[in-house]
Design a protein around this motif. Structure first.
Motif, mmCIF file in Angstrom:
data_model
loop_
_atom_site.group_PDB
_atom_site.id
_atom_site.type_symbol
_atom_site.label_atom_id
_atom_site.label_comp_id
_atom_site.label_asym_id
_atom_site.label_seq_id
_atom_site.Cartn_x
_atom_site.Cartn_y
_atom_site.Cartn_z
ATOM 1 N N ILE A 107 0.833 -1.240 0.017
ATOM 2 C CA ILE A 107 -0.053 0.180 0.169
ATOM 3 C C ILE A 107 0.914 1.230 -0.003
ATOM 4 N N MET A 108 0.446 2.340 -0.889
ATOM 5 C CA MET A 108 1.346 3.491 -0.836
ATOM 6 C C MET A 108 1.620 4.120 0.393
ATOM 7 N N GLY A 109 0.782 4.360 1.426
ATOM 8 C CA GLY A 109 1.187 4.700 2.711
ATOM 9 C C GLY A 109 2.240 3.865 3.602
ATOM 10 N N GLU A 110 2.149 2.648 3.359
ATOM 11 C CA GLU A 110 3.200 1.871 3.969
ATOM 12 C C GLU A 110 4.390 2.036 3.356
ATOM 13 N N PHE A 111 4.372 2.117 1.824
ATOM 14 C CA PHE A 111 5.676 2.143 1.274
ATOM 15 C C PHE A 111 6.386 3.706 1.791
ATOM 16 N N GLU A 112 5.602 4.780 1.864
ATOM 17 C CA GLU A 112 5.909 6.141 2.237
ATOM 18 C C GLU A 112 6.706 5.773 3.858
ATOM 19 N N ARG A 113 6.034 5.225 4.657
ATOM 20 C CA ARG A 113 6.550 5.007 6.055
ATOM 21 C C ARG A 113 7.877 4.401 6.005
ATOM 22 N N LEU A 114 7.795 3.168 5.227
ATOM 23 C CA LEU A 114 9.000 2.486 5.191
ATOM 24 C C LEU A 114 10.007 3.353 4.507
ATOM 25 N N LYS A 115 9.830 4.101 3.492
ATOM 26 C CA LYS A 115 10.836 5.146 3.024
ATOM 27 C C LYS A 115 11.339 6.006 4.003
ATOM 28 N N GLN A 116 10.470 6.692 4.698
ATOM 29 C CA GLN A 116 10.984 7.645 5.815
ATOM 30 C C GLN A 116 11.635 7.143 6.908
ATOM 31 N N TYR A 117 11.378 5.643 7.159
ATOM 32 C CA TYR A 117 12.099 5.002 8.338
ATOM 33 C C TYR A 117 13.541 4.686 7.820
ATOM 34 N N VAL A 118 13.837 4.333 6.608
ATOM 35 C CA VAL A 118 14.970 3.868 5.979
ATOM 36 C C VAL A 118 15.829 5.454 6.048
ATOM 37 N N PHE A 119 15.222 6.677 5.486
ATOM 38 C CA PHE A 119 16.003 7.952 5.344
ATOM 39 C C PHE A 119 16.421 8.407 6.788
ATOM 40 N N GLU A 120 15.505 8.032 7.965
ATOM 41 C CA GLU A 120 15.752 8.512 9.102
ATOM 42 C C GLU A 120 17.138 7.625 9.709
ATOM 43 N N GLU A 121 16.934 6.337 9.421
ATOM 44 C CA GLU A 121 17.926 5.531 10.082
ATOM 45 C C GLU A 121 19.255 5.775 9.458
#
Length: 123
Positions: A107-121
């Motif tokens: 789901i697009m919202g889940e992809f965005e959350r994952l993308k944000q998590y990877v960016f922050e880490e």
């Protein structure tokens, strides 16, 4: 694009997505082509990217098999489901297996959350 040297070849390998280390328990469901659940198991994510993950499991997964992975990102209680494909499997010295998993659909919202998590880490 992330670059990584492989030990075997000493070459630089380009990856589409950067990976971050993770230690997250995941539910893994194997299913057939008709989305009928065949079995389910647990595993541990070792690293994570926008394109997939490295998963440690107790039983081997079949290469090219489709699975559903269900997990929460660290610091969140919200579960995410990803339809994925097993692209690599390797037996570890401890008897466990390491599986390379490529995300196919989410789901697009889940992809965005994952993308944000990877960016922050990565920072």
């Amino acid at each position: 694009m992330a670059e990584e040297k492989t030990q075997e070849q000493g070459e630089t390998q380009r990856r589409k997505y950067s990976r971050v280390k993770a230690h997250v328990v995941v539910n893994v469901q194997k299913f057939d082509g008709f989305r009928e659940k065949i079995s389910s198991d647990k595993g541990t994510i070792r690293n994570l990217s926008e394109g997939g993950l490295l998963l440690q499991v107790s039983k081997p997964l079949e290469i090219d098999s489709h699975i559903i992975v269900n997990f929460s990102l660290p610091g969140s209680d919200e579960k995410m489901d990803f339809i994925a494909k097993v692209v690599r499997i390797e037996k570890l010295p401890n008897g466990q297996y390491e599986a390379g998993i490529m995300f196919l659909r989410m789901i697009m919202g889940e992809f965005e959350r994952l993308k944000q998590y990877v960016f922050e880490e990565e920072r």
